[in-house]
Write a protein that holds these residues in place. Sequence first.
Motif, PDB file in Angstrom:
ATOM      1  N   ALA A  64     -13.437 -10.926   3.402  1.00  0.00           N
ATOM      2  CA  ALA A  64     -12.766 -11.726   2.594  1.00  0.00           C
ATOM      3  C   ALA A  64     -11.770 -11.212   1.847  1.00  0.00           C
ATOM      4  O   ALA A  64     -12.128 -10.134   1.126  1.00  0.00           O
ATOM      5  N   VAL A  65     -10.325 -11.411   2.062  1.00  0.00           N
ATOM      6  CA  VAL A  65      -9.116 -11.118   1.525  1.00  0.00           C
ATOM      7  C   VAL A  65      -8.584 -12.047   0.599  1.00  0.00           C
ATOM      8  O   VAL A  65      -8.295 -12.958   1.141  1.00  0.00           O
ATOM      9  N   LYS A  66      -8.511 -11.790  -0.746  1.00  0.00           N
ATOM     10  CA  LYS A  66      -8.184 -12.949  -1.694  1.00  0.00           C
ATOM     11  C   LYS A  66      -7.158 -12.435  -2.430  1.00  0.00           C
ATOM     12  O   LYS A  66      -6.874 -11.451  -3.181  1.00  0.00           O
ATOM     13  N   ASP A  67      -5.677 -13.172  -2.282  1.00  0.00           N
ATOM     14  CA  ASP A  67      -4.662 -12.920  -3.075  1.00  0.00           C
ATOM     15  C   ASP A  67      -4.042 -11.772  -3.245  1.00  0.00           C
ATOM     16  O   ASP A  67      -3.754 -11.108  -4.405  1.00  0.00           O
ATOM     17  N   LEU A  68      -4.175 -10.859  -2.092  1.00  0.00           N
ATOM     18  CA  LEU A  68      -4.074  -9.274  -2.084  1.00  0.00           C
ATOM     19  C   LEU A  68      -2.485  -8.990  -2.135  1.00  0.00           C
ATOM     20  O   LEU A  68      -1.747  -9.485  -1.057  1.00  0.00           O
ATOM     21  N   GLU A  69      -2.212  -8.241  -3.039  1.00  0.00           N
ATOM     22  CA  GLU A  69      -0.845  -7.810  -3.265  1.00  0.00           C
ATOM     23  C   GLU A  69      -0.598  -6.421  -3.399  1.00  0.00           C
ATOM     24  O   GLU A  69      -1.532  -5.929  -4.036  1.00  0.00           O
ATOM     25  N   TYR A  70       0.431  -5.550  -2.898  1.00  0.00           N
ATOM     26  CA  TYR A  70       0.422  -4.254  -2.983  1.00  0.00           C
ATOM     27  C   TYR A  70       1.808  -3.767  -2.692  1.00  0.00           C
ATOM     28  O   TYR A  70       2.607  -4.197  -2.228  1.00  0.00           O
ATOM     29  N   ARG A  71       2.018  -2.897  -3.891  1.00  0.00           N
ATOM     30  CA  ARG A  71       3.552  -2.466  -3.580  1.00  0.00           C
ATOM     31  C   ARG A  71       3.256  -0.831  -3.754  1.00  0.00           C
ATOM     32  O   ARG A  71       2.498  -0.352  -4.380  1.00  0.00           O
ATOM     33  N   TYR A  72       4.163  -0.028  -2.743  1.00  0.00           N
ATOM     34  CA  TYR A  72       4.192   1.058  -2.846  1.00  0.00           C
ATOM     35  C   TYR A  72       4.988   1.644  -4.129  1.00  0.00           C
ATOM     36  O   TYR A  72       5.544   1.196  -4.588  1.00  0.00           O
ATOM     37  N   PRO A  73       4.790   2.933  -4.517  1.00  0.00           N
ATOM     38  CA  PRO A  73       5.285   3.869  -5.504  1.00  0.00           C
ATOM     39  C   PRO A  73       6.845   3.616  -5.624  1.00  0.00           C
ATOM     40  O   PRO A  73       7.321   3.509  -6.358  1.00  0.00           O
TER      41      PRO A  73
ATOM     42  N   ARG B 263       7.416  -4.023  -1.935  1.00  0.00           N
ATOM     43  CA  ARG B 263       6.084  -5.011  -1.664  1.00  0.00           C
ATOM     44  C   ARG B 263       5.710  -5.104  -0.422  1.00  0.00           C
ATOM     45  O   ARG B 263       6.469  -5.820   0.450  1.00  0.00           O
ATOM     46  N   ALA B 264       4.550  -4.539  -0.015  1.00  0.00           N
ATOM     47  CA  ALA B 264       4.285  -4.430   1.369  1.00  0.00           C
ATOM     48  C   ALA B 264       3.092  -5.897   1.705  1.00  0.00           C
ATOM     49  O   ALA B 264       3.073  -6.185   2.705  1.00  0.00           O
TER      50      ALA B 264
ATOM     51  N   HIS C 127      -6.253  -1.426   3.193  1.00  0.00           N
ATOM     52  CA  HIS C 127      -7.178  -1.628   1.958  1.00  0.00           C
ATOM     53  C   HIS C 127      -8.613  -2.034   2.409  1.00  0.00           C
ATOM     54  O   HIS C 127      -9.483  -2.427   1.485  1.00  0.00           O
ATOM     55  N   LEU C 128      -8.757  -2.085   3.604  1.00  0.00           N
ATOM     56  CA  LEU C 128     -10.233  -2.497   4.046  1.00  0.00           C
ATOM     57  C   LEU C 128     -11.171  -1.778   3.927  1.00  0.00           C
ATOM     58  O   LEU C 128     -12.381  -1.975   3.800  1.00  0.00           O
ATOM     59  N   ASN C 129     -10.739  -0.516   3.975  1.00  0.00           N
ATOM     60  CA  ASN C 129     -11.921   0.454   3.852  1.00  0.00           C
ATOM     61  C   ASN C 129     -11.533   1.370   2.430  1.00  0.00           C
ATOM     62  O   ASN C 129     -12.178   2.645   2.278  1.00  0.00           O
ATOM     63  N   GLY C 130     -10.504   0.900   1.602  1.00  0.00           N
ATOM     64  CA  GLY C 130     -10.380   1.411   0.496  1.00  0.00           C
ATOM     65  C   GLY C 130      -9.609   2.789   0.176  1.00  0.00           C
ATOM     66  O   GLY C 130      -9.396   3.327  -0.678  1.00  0.00           O
ATOM     67  N   VAL C 131      -8.633   2.937   1.379  1.00  0.00           N
ATOM     68  CA  VAL C 131      -7.603   4.266   1.237  1.00  0.00           C
ATOM     69  C   VAL C 131      -6.666   3.574   0.330  1.00  0.00           C
ATOM     70  O   VAL C 131      -6.362   4.261  -0.357  1.00  0.00           O
ATOM     71  N   LEU C 132      -6.159   2.287   0.443  1.00  0.00           N
ATOM     72  CA  LEU C 132      -5.295   1.758  -0.587  1.00  0.00           C
ATOM     73  C   LEU C 132      -6.040   0.776  -1.608  1.00  0.00           C
ATOM     74  O   LEU C 132      -7.088   0.133  -1.023  1.00  0.00           O
TER      75      LEU C 132
END
Length: 243
Positions: A6-15, A19-20, A50-55
């Motif tokens: 389950a992936v919920k409202d996932l947002e990520y920005r690189y340094p 916004r990826a 993100h699925l195994n916590g690298v990010l």
Amino acid sequence: MTPALAVKDLEYRYPDGHRALAGVNLRVEAGERVAVLGPNGAGKTTLVLHLNGVLTGNRGHVEVAGLPVVKRTLKEIRRRVGVVFQDPDDQLFMQTVADDVAFGPRNFGVVEPELSGRVRAALESVGMAEQAGRSPMHLSVGQRRRVALATVLASDPDILVLDEPSANLEPVARKELAELLITLGRTTLMVTHDLAYALQLCPRSVLIDNGAVVADGPTRELLADRDLLAAHRLELPWGFRLD
């Protein structure tokens, strides 16, 4: 029932501020095979990391069988989510095939005689048991990809994540790998540009572009929508027919 992923409202920005991922929502049930499609730069690889916590997302969260992907759970998450990289040489670095396959479960605390049993079973499941004593560098690309898959299977993951599994494979090796992946019967997330392979392996597909899910449905229906594919810079192979 609790989903496999389950992936919920996932947002990520690189340094650098790019916004990826822009609020990804994805639910995968146990036993499903789902293709993740999208053009280069769509956010597919960032999602996988993100699925195994690298990010770790700036907002939202990821759960694997109800277990949150957070710092305290990372060891268990990385056992449950087995990632097979596009280039098998990124996973094969030991002197022999058997050593490579043993590396993961050994680090998760598996000891003899169970360790040897897992190595043998994983190699048998991918048809590579006879190559256990060989150097991975002496194998073909297709054989190395099978061994890379075995390195993940030896840890008995709940979810297989495959990054471009058909890349650089000859037609026969491609067909054999597809047949193998289907027989494994595991929850599978396959990241690919290969639309024909997605149709062969995955009843469901998710299309990602600009860091967001833009389509989610039966693979055949998504691939039949030529306007959708064109809008997101995807194209079926020349002459390929869906009927």
